[in-house]
Design an enzyme around this catalytic site. Sequence first.
Site, PDB file in Angstrom:
ATOM      1  N   GLY A 177       3.093   5.951  -3.315  1.00 62.72           N
ATOM      2  CA  GLY A 177       4.146   6.658  -2.581  1.00 62.72           C
ATOM      3  C   GLY A 177       4.209   6.244  -1.129  1.00 62.72           C
ATOM      4  CG  ASP A 227      -1.419  11.959   0.853  1.00 58.77           C
ATOM      5  OD1 ASP A 227      -2.620  11.645   0.827  1.00 58.77           O
ATOM      6  OD2 ASP A 227      -0.719  12.041  -0.175  1.00 58.77           O
ATOM      7  CB  THR A 236      -1.328   6.283  -6.558  1.00 57.47           C
ATOM      8  OG1 THR A 236      -0.104   6.503  -5.821  1.00 57.47           O
ATOM      9  CG2 THR A 236      -1.509   7.371  -7.607  1.00 57.47           C
ATOM     10  CG  HIS A 289      -0.039 -16.582  -1.988  1.00 55.88           C
ATOM     11  ND1 HIS A 289      -0.090 -16.853  -3.337  1.00 55.88           N
ATOM     12  CD2 HIS A 289      -0.936 -17.434  -1.412  1.00 55.88           C
ATOM     13  CE1 HIS A 289      -0.969 -17.813  -3.583  1.00 55.88           C
ATOM     14  NE2 HIS A 289      -1.510 -18.168  -2.415  1.00 55.88           N
TER      15      HIS A 289
HETATM   16  C1  RB5 Z   1      -0.198  13.900  -3.602  1.00 61.19           C
HETATM   17  O1  RB5 Z   1      -0.540  14.835  -4.575  1.00 61.19           O
HETATM   18  C2  RB5 Z   1       0.140  12.574  -4.265  1.00 61.19           C
HETATM   19  O2  RB5 Z   1       1.371  12.665  -4.917  1.00 61.19           O
HETATM   20  C3  RB5 Z   1       0.164  11.462  -3.248  1.00 61.19           C
HETATM   21  O3  RB5 Z   1      -1.075  11.399  -2.607  1.00 61.19           O
HETATM   22  C4  RB5 Z   1       0.394  10.064  -3.761  1.00 61.19           C
HETATM   23  O4  RB5 Z   1      -0.463   9.742  -4.801  1.00 61.19           O
HETATM   24  C5  RB5 Z   1       1.775   9.662  -4.055  1.00 61.19           C
HETATM   25  O5  RB5 Z   1       2.074   8.509  -4.361  1.00 61.19           O
END
Ligand code: RB5
Length: 154
Positions: free
Chosen positions: A71, A8, A68, A99
């Site tokens: 998502g 993203d 993170t 695994h």
């Molecule tokens: C974007 O702000 C953030 O929500 C996305 O990059 C991610 O961390 C979602 O899991």
Amino acid sequence: MKIGFGCDHVAVELKNILMEHLKEKGYECVDYGGYDPNVKINYPEPGLKVAEAIMRGDVDKGVLICGTGIGISLAANKVPGIRAAVCSEPYSAKLTVEHNNANIIAMGARVVGPELAKMIVDEFFGAKFQGGRHEMRVNMISDIEKKYGAHWHE
Ligand code: RB5
């Protein structure tokens, strides 16, 4: 090996760094976007693109990055046959191939820096699925997909 990349807007820079890193190591890299940190991209979109590219056989494996890594991996894991693992250190990156036969490595651009991310992808792409007792467990994951109506061809 051919690797599909997706991210993203938060993770464009890290995606480009990792693509260059893996290209230098001889991997063929396909960029499924995003391309511009100033253009917001909802993480399910690149997650789905890379997951479907793997299931079509256009690429062998994938790298997905969002803030993170969570998502974008959740989105990819909705595609039957995809096993996307979020890893923040190299040990898990190696073991998730050995695994779990993971076919996507996911990371958080807000979690790992570029040098750690390079070590993570190196372990991931250097590892081999061990089969044996692990195969039966991975098949159990596929059985869950089938239980809920998913059908695909390996
Ligand atoms: C974007 O702000 C953030 O929500 C996305 O990059 C991610 O961390 C979602 O899991």
